[in-house]
Design a protein around this motif. Structure first.
Motif, PDB file in Angstrom:
ATOM      1  N   LEU A  49       0.722  -1.196   0.190  1.00  0.00           N
ATOM      2  CA  LEU A  49      -0.023   0.130  -0.040  1.00  0.00           C
ATOM      3  C   LEU A  49       0.869   1.220   0.159  1.00  0.00           C
ATOM      4  N   GLY A  50       2.328   0.937  -0.282  1.00  0.00           N
ATOM      5  CA  GLY A  50       2.957   2.368  -0.350  1.00  0.00           C
ATOM      6  C   GLY A  50       3.639   2.660   1.031  1.00  0.00           C
ATOM      7  N   MET A  51       3.665   1.661   2.008  1.00  0.00           N
ATOM      8  CA  MET A  51       4.191   2.181   3.145  1.00  0.00           C
ATOM      9  C   MET A  51       5.436   1.778   3.614  1.00  0.00           C
ATOM     10  N   GLY A  52       6.171   0.988   2.792  1.00  0.00           N
ATOM     11  CA  GLY A  52       7.355   0.289   3.089  1.00  0.00           C
ATOM     12  C   GLY A  52       8.376   1.245   3.562  1.00  0.00           C
ATOM     13  N   GLY A  53       8.782   2.254   3.223  1.00  0.00           N
ATOM     14  CA  GLY A  53       9.810   3.132   3.339  1.00  0.00           C
ATOM     15  C   GLY A  53       9.520   3.685   4.873  1.00  0.00           C
ATOM     16  N   ARG A  54       8.281   4.188   5.083  1.00  0.00           N
ATOM     17  CA  ARG A  54       7.571   4.720   6.186  1.00  0.00           C
ATOM     18  C   ARG A  54       7.609   3.566   7.369  1.00  0.00           C
ATOM     19  N   LEU A  55       7.379   2.370   7.196  1.00  0.00           N
ATOM     20  CA  LEU A  55       7.309   1.490   8.114  1.00  0.00           C
ATOM     21  C   LEU A  55       8.795   1.541   8.970  1.00  0.00           C
ATOM     22  N   SER A  56       9.513   1.305   8.064  1.00  0.00           N
ATOM     23  CA  SER A  56      11.250   1.270   8.728  1.00  0.00           C
ATOM     24  C   SER A  56      11.469   2.368   9.755  1.00  0.00           C
ATOM     25  N   ALA A 143      -7.139  -4.726   2.052  1.00  0.00           N
ATOM     26  CA  ALA A 143      -7.051  -4.622   0.572  1.00  0.00           C
ATOM     27  C   ALA A 143      -6.534  -3.516   0.010  1.00  0.00           C
ATOM     28  N   GLU A 144      -6.804  -2.271   0.593  1.00  0.00           N
ATOM     29  CA  GLU A 144      -6.558  -1.145   0.087  1.00  0.00           C
ATOM     30  C   GLU A 144      -6.383  -0.148   1.129  1.00  0.00           C
ATOM     31  N   SER A 145      -5.890   1.266   1.001  1.00  0.00           N
ATOM     32  CA  SER A 145      -5.649   2.046   1.701  1.00  0.00           C
ATOM     33  C   SER A 145      -7.045   2.416   2.768  1.00  0.00           C
ATOM     34  N   ARG A 146      -8.008   2.536   2.081  1.00  0.00           N
ATOM     35  CA  ARG A 146      -9.279   2.886   2.937  1.00  0.00           C
ATOM     36  C   ARG A 146      -9.820   1.700   3.971  1.00  0.00           C
ATOM     37  N   ASP A 147      -9.093   0.508   3.642  1.00  0.00           N
ATOM     38  CA  ASP A 147      -9.586  -0.568   4.673  1.00  0.00           C
ATOM     39  C   ASP A 147      -8.825  -0.210   6.082  1.00  0.00           C
ATOM     40  N   LEU A 148      -7.807   0.694   6.130  1.00  0.00           N
ATOM     41  CA  LEU A 148      -6.895   0.788   7.200  1.00  0.00           C
ATOM     42  C   LEU A 148      -7.024   2.117   7.594  1.00  0.00           C
ATOM     43  N   ALA A 149      -7.392   2.629   8.828  1.00  0.00           N
ATOM     44  CA  ALA A 149      -7.477   3.790   9.464  1.00  0.00           C
ATOM     45  C   ALA A 149      -6.131   3.951  10.453  1.00  0.00           C
ATOM     46  N   MET A 150      -5.511   4.959  10.430  1.00  0.00           N
ATOM     47  CA  MET A 150      -4.579   5.412  11.194  1.00  0.00           C
ATOM     48  C   MET A 150      -4.340   6.824  11.753  1.00  0.00           C
ATOM     49  N   ASP A 151      -4.417   6.801  13.231  1.00  0.00           N
ATOM     50  CA  ASP A 151      -4.420   8.103  13.737  1.00  0.00           C
ATOM     51  C   ASP A 151      -3.202   8.273  14.947  1.00  0.00           C
ATOM     52  N   CYS A 152      -2.644   9.446  14.967  1.00  0.00           N
ATOM     53  CA  CYS A 152      -1.538   9.321  16.112  1.00  0.00           C
ATOM     54  C   CYS A 152      -1.720  11.008  16.328  1.00  0.00           C
ATOM     55  N   SER A 153      -1.476  11.295  17.888  1.00  0.00           N
ATOM     56  CA  SER A 153      -1.589  12.625  18.474  1.00  0.00           C
ATOM     57  C   SER A 153      -0.523  13.221  18.104  1.00  0.00           C
ATOM     58  N   CYS A 154       0.642  12.812  17.520  1.00  0.00           N
ATOM     59  CA  CYS A 154       1.926  13.408  17.340  1.00  0.00           C
ATOM     60  C   CYS A 154       1.851  14.461  16.123  1.00  0.00           C
ATOM     61  N   ASP A 156       3.664  14.956  13.709  1.00  0.00           N
ATOM     62  CA  ASP A 156       4.196  14.593  12.173  1.00  0.00           C
ATOM     63  C   ASP A 156       3.131  14.511  11.111  1.00  0.00           C
ATOM     64  N   TYR A 157       3.374  15.215  10.022  1.00  0.00           N
ATOM     65  CA  TYR A 157       2.419  15.204   9.050  1.00  0.00           C
ATOM     66  C   TYR A 157       2.538  13.868   8.277  1.00  0.00           C
ATOM     67  N   ALA A 158       3.389  13.036   8.444  1.00  0.00           N
ATOM     68  CA  ALA A 158       3.703  11.650   7.629  1.00  0.00           C
ATOM     69  C   ALA A 158       2.811  10.692   8.154  1.00  0.00           C
ATOM     70  N   VAL A 159       1.838   9.979   7.300  1.00  0.00           N
ATOM     71  CA  VAL A 159       1.062   8.763   7.830  1.00  0.00           C
ATOM     72  C   VAL A 159       1.517   7.541   6.934  1.00  0.00           C
ATOM     73  N   PRO A 160       1.954   6.305   7.676  1.00  0.00           N
ATOM     74  CA  PRO A 160       2.228   6.223   8.870  1.00  0.00           C
ATOM     75  C   PRO A 160       3.447   7.214   9.573  1.00  0.00           C
ATOM     76  N   CYS A 161       3.320   7.691  10.708  1.00  0.00           N
ATOM     77  CA  CYS A 161       4.520   8.318  11.235  1.00  0.00           C
ATOM     78  C   CYS A 161       5.210   7.278  11.913  1.00  0.00           C
ATOM     79  N   LYS A 162       6.184   7.405  12.532  1.00  0.00           N
ATOM     80  CA  LYS A 162       7.154   6.386  13.340  1.00  0.00           C
ATOM     81  C   LYS A 162       6.451   5.649  14.545  1.00  0.00           C
ATOM     82  N   HIS A 163       5.571   6.601  15.305  1.00  0.00           N
ATOM     83  CA  HIS A 163       4.875   5.810  16.252  1.00  0.00           C
ATOM     84  C   HIS A 163       3.625   4.860  15.838  1.00  0.00           C
TER      85      HIS A 163
END
Length: 274
Positions: A49-56, A143-154, A156-163
């Motif tokens: 879903l394009g999150m590989g680089g951010r996951l690390s 299966a796609e980005s809309r199947d996954l909700a991600m929220d963090c109170s930090c 950081d504008y990036a999603v997913p953030c490191k938290h």
């Protein structure tokens, strides 16, 4: 002249987090995190879903034990992650839960195949269980980005953030230890699902004699094994070192290495010798 302090960095968190005593950390000190196929599939879906680089970015947080608390329940996971600021951040990972009718269709499909039921009762995740969900129009993993909700109170504008990323790694290791937590996210815990599968199999066995004369029609091949028996008896193999992922971290290290990581090559060698 360019703004030396762009607005999207003014509230950015400094790079060094505050140390957490007794935080939740992954056992893997280096290399791949996921040990079982289902956890590898979970992280693989996120990367697709394009999150590989951010996951690390969150792997270091997960290994350092920056997660203060983590709760997995129907529809997602809630976590508290300590960053560099005094107050920890609140993190939520959400996935849509299936309804009663949808889970009924899944349970019926699992009950109809003895190999699925046997694997689940043994605490294993059948390797092709995704096909069961697909056959009834569902997807076990997002299966796609809309199947996954991600929220963090930090800030950081990036999603997913490191938290958020750190929580994904801890989830993957939780799934290694208990694959049923994947199903729990979608709305069925282990006890509820197995109870429904057992009930449906029992109901099918009770209805079988009502067909009358069916046994006589198959007596000539009753004791025949059938061509698919080998496939039914072949279940998913657990990695030989999976047990080490369930061992709590030792309070001491040997030359800077966790004891479990030192034992891992031996477990893998024993497994490959079978």
């Amino acid at each position: 002249m360019p703004d030396p302090d762009p607005f999207w960095w003014r509230d950015a968190e400094p790079s060094r987090p505050r140390k957490v005593e007794g935080g939740i950390q992954i056992n893997s000190s280096r290399g791949p995190v996921a040990r079982t196929w289902w956890s590898q599939r979970f992280l693989g879906v996120l990367e697709s879903l394009g999150m590989g680089g951010r996951l690390s970015r969150g792997r270091t947080y997960a290994r350092a034990g920056q997660i203060v608390a983590l709760d997995i329940d129907t529809g997602g996971a809630l976590a508290t992650v300590q960053g560099s600021r005094p107050a920890p951040y609140q993190v939520r990972v959400g996935v849509p839960a299936f309804g009663k009718a949808e889970w009924g269709a899944v349970a019926q499909a699992l009950a109809d195949d003895a190999s699925y039921a046997a694997a689940l009762l043994a605490g294993e995740m059948p390797r092709d269980i995704e096909r069961v969900f697909e056959a009834v129009g569902l997807s076990l993993f997002p299966a796609e980005s809309r199947d996954l909700a991600m929220d963090c109170s930090c800030p950081d504008y990036a999603v997913p953030c490191k938290h958020l990323a750190a929580v994904f790694y801890v989830l993957a290791e939780r799934f290694d230890a208990d694959p049923f937590q994947i199903l729990a996210l979608r709305g069925r815990d282990r006890e509820a699902l197995l109870a429904e599968v057992r009930a449906r199999r029992a109901a099918a066995e009770e209805e079988a004699p009502a067909s009358g004369g069916a046994l006589a029609d198959v007596m000539d091949r009753y004791w025949s094994a059938g061509g698919a028996l080998d496939e039914q008896l072949t279940g998913p193999r657990t990695p030989p070192d999976a047990l080490l992922d369930q061992v709590p971290p030792f309070p001491i290290a040997v030359r800077g290495e966790q004891v479990t990581e030192l034992l891992r090559p031996a477990y893998r060698a024993l497994g490959s010798a079978e």
